[in-house]
Write an enzyme that holds these catalytic residues in place. Structure first.
Site, PDB file in Angstrom:
ATOM      1  N   ARG A  75      -9.375  -8.556  -9.997  1.00 45.73           N
ATOM      2  CA  ARG A  75      -8.556  -9.094  -8.896  1.00 45.73           C
ATOM      3  C   ARG A  75      -9.301  -8.960  -7.565  1.00 45.73           C
ATOM      4  O   ARG A  75      -9.213  -9.836  -6.705  1.00 45.73           O
ATOM      5  CB  ARG A  75      -7.198  -8.386  -8.859  1.00 45.73           C
ATOM      6  CG  ARG A  75      -6.226  -9.063  -7.912  1.00 45.73           C
ATOM      7  CD  ARG A  75      -4.815  -8.551  -8.086  1.00 45.73           C
ATOM      8  NE  ARG A  75      -4.717  -7.116  -7.796  1.00 45.73           N
ATOM      9  CZ  ARG A  75      -3.583  -6.436  -7.896  1.00 45.73           C
ATOM     10  NH1 ARG A  75      -2.475  -7.029  -8.284  1.00 45.73           N
ATOM     11  NH2 ARG A  75      -3.545  -5.130  -7.621  1.00 45.73           N
TER      12      ARG A  75
ATOM     13  N   GLU B 134       8.851 -12.342  -3.651  1.00 48.59           N
ATOM     14  CA  GLU B 134       8.602 -10.948  -4.025  1.00 48.59           C
ATOM     15  C   GLU B 134       9.131 -10.016  -2.948  1.00 48.59           C
ATOM     16  O   GLU B 134       9.653 -10.464  -1.918  1.00 48.59           O
ATOM     17  CB  GLU B 134       7.122 -10.706  -4.309  1.00 48.59           C
ATOM     18  CG  GLU B 134       6.189 -10.908  -3.142  1.00 48.59           C
ATOM     19  CD  GLU B 134       4.726 -10.552  -3.501  1.00 48.59           C
ATOM     20  OE1 GLU B 134       4.007 -11.458  -3.933  1.00 48.59           O
ATOM     21  OE2 GLU B 134       4.322  -9.399  -3.329  1.00 48.59           O
TER      22      GLU B 134
ATOM     23  N   LYS C 283      -4.949  -9.688  -2.600  1.00 45.77           N
ATOM     24  CA  LYS C 283      -4.496  -8.431  -2.000  1.00 45.77           C
ATOM     25  C   LYS C 283      -5.261  -8.186  -0.696  1.00 45.77           C
ATOM     26  O   LYS C 283      -6.041  -7.232  -0.577  1.00 45.77           O
ATOM     27  CB  LYS C 283      -4.691  -7.296  -3.004  1.00 45.77           C
ATOM     28  CG  LYS C 283      -3.457  -6.412  -3.076  1.00 45.77           C
ATOM     29  CD  LYS C 283      -3.436  -5.536  -4.269  1.00 45.77           C
ATOM     30  CE  LYS C 283      -2.598  -4.290  -4.029  1.00 45.77           C
ATOM     31  NZ  LYS C 283      -1.233  -4.505  -3.638  1.00 45.77           N
TER      32      LYS C 283
HETATM   33  C1  COI Z   1       0.359  -1.065  -4.901  1.00 42.24           C
HETATM   34  O1  COI Z   1       1.393  -1.200  -5.552  1.00 42.24           O
HETATM   35  O2  COI Z   1      -0.602  -0.436  -5.343  1.00 42.24           O
HETATM   36  C2  COI Z   1       0.222  -1.609  -3.579  1.00 42.24           C
HETATM   37  O3  COI Z   1      -0.858  -1.950  -3.206  1.00 42.24           O
HETATM   38  C3  COI Z   1       1.360  -1.587  -2.705  1.00 42.24           C
HETATM   39  C4  COI Z   1       1.026  -0.781  -1.518  1.00 42.24           C
HETATM   40  C5  COI Z   1       0.827  -1.701  -0.375  1.00 42.24           C
HETATM   41  C6  COI Z   1       1.973   0.304  -1.276  1.00 42.24           C
END
Ligand code: COI
Length: 370
Positions: free
Chosen positions: A113, A251, A215
């Site tokens: 990813r 989401e 992300k």
């Molecule tokens: C995760 O679930 O690992 C995330 O990246 C969420 C995070 C922004 C708390």
């Protein structure tokens, strides 16, 4: 006074009360486990011993990385990540097994990813092997911070940032890959209790053609304002709708969403504005293996409000049941609201058993470190 460590690792005088890291992980024997009040773990930053750094210059090749003591890094004020948000993050977990070994959950998926996100942001990325090596080394170097079995897990945060300086909008001339770790407990403050979501109609998390499906760090900066507003009203988090019709469910700020209706499990289709969660994908696989019908499709907010059960998935939140959703002043409660629904409980149990090495990993999702 308890010998247990204070959460946050800072005493009232502002001095660190955490054990100092040894100079290098292989040189000094450290205790197997940090002396810490593991029952007090939440999802808060706690400094650990080591982090991993690997740099890449304009040739696009990452040179060998190294473990260094955890702490601040130096960045040029003109770094692309600081000015233009050229950065990605990942999240994965490691669990300590009873035999002392540590299990990583699907690290390969995070590596892949990150490479997809890097391509979208015009960044060179570590190879899958470099990513896995960095994660393994960082976890093993901080092994004493992996919570005892049943008390939480080690959250691993890989980052890829445009660290080189640049003035005009363009890809950075240098990049840095970082991995740090932190022991964590539950993400939401009430632990595994069902969460309360507030539907957001003014702000959107992502738009078609944008970066909602990678992300990138900016996706998280843009949700904190709505999240603060929801929290001020007593909700746990925000539920986002699609930016065109304000009607289809997308989401939550940091996790994917699922609904259960008449024993059919559904989650919004990944059409480019939703993060392809690794927990989401895993839960879909587990549900199918358990014999559930699973659908990935567009889900309207009205359908969600009429569901039998709703739950969220994510590395940080794991699988969190939703107790209520508020939409336009109407609050809909699911089941007994204080308890997770039957399907959510079943999926949570099956998912966490694999993550923790308590159930057979027939899919080969876990990677054991000794
Ligand atoms: C995760 O679930 O690992 C995330 O990246 C969420 C995070 C922004 C708390």
């Amino acid at each position: 006074m308890s010998r247990s460590r204070r959460l946050g690792g800072v005493d009232p005088l502002g001095q660190s009360c955490l054990p100092q890291p040894p100079p290098y992980p292989h040189q000094t024997r450290t205790p197997d486990l940090v002396d810490f009040n593991w029952d007090a773990l939440g999802f808060q930053l706690l400094p650990t011993d080591f982090m991993y750094l690997m740099r890449c210059s304009s040739d696009g090749v990452f040179t060998k990385g190294e473990l260094v003591p955890y702490g601040p890094i130096q960045l040029n004020p003109a770094a692309a990540v600081l000015n233009y948000g050229q950065g990605l993050l990942e999240g994965l977990r490691a669990h300590r097994k009873e035999d002392g070994s540590v299990l990583l959950f699907r690290p390969h998926e995070n590596a892949l990813r990150m490479r997809i996100g890097a391509d979208r942001l015009c960044m060179p990325a570590p190879s899958i092997e470099q990513f896995l090596e960095a994660v393994k080394l960082t976890v093993l170097a901080n092994k004493r911070w992996v919570p005892p079995t049943g008390k939480g897990s080690l959250y691993i945060r890989p980052q890829l940032i445009g660290s080189g300086p640049i003035l005009g909008v363009a890809p950075a001339p240098q990049y840095t890959f970082i991995v740090f770790v932190c022991p964590v407990g539950h993400y939401f403050k009430d632990g595994l209790s069902p969460i309360s979501l507030l539907t957001e109609e003014e702000y959107h998390r992502a738009a078609p053609g944008g970066t909602g499906d990678i992300k990138t760090i900016g996706n998280y900066a843009s949700v904190v304002s709505a999240q603060r507003r929801a929290k001020e009203k007593g909700h746990s988090d925000v539920l986002y709708l699609d930016p065109i019709h304000n009607k289809f469910v997308e989401e939550v700020s940091s996790c994917n969403i699922f609904m259960v209706k008449d024993n059919i499990i559904s989650s919004p289709l990944l059409t480019g504005t939703i993060l392809p969660g690794i927990t989401r994908k895993s839960v879909i696989g587990i549900a199918q293996n358990l014999g559930f019908q699973v659908e990935e499709r567009n889900i309207t907010i009205d359908e969600l409000l009429g569901a039998d059960e709703v739950f969220c998935t994510g590395t940080a939140v794991v699988l969190s049941p939703v107790g209520s959703i508020t939409y336009r002043e109407r609050k809909v409660e699911y089941g007994k609201s204080q308890e997770a629904g039957v399907v959510s409980q079943q999926l949570y149990a099956a998912f966490t058993a694999i993550q923790k090495g308590l159930a057979e990993d027939s899919m080969g999702w876990t990677l054991q470190l000794n």
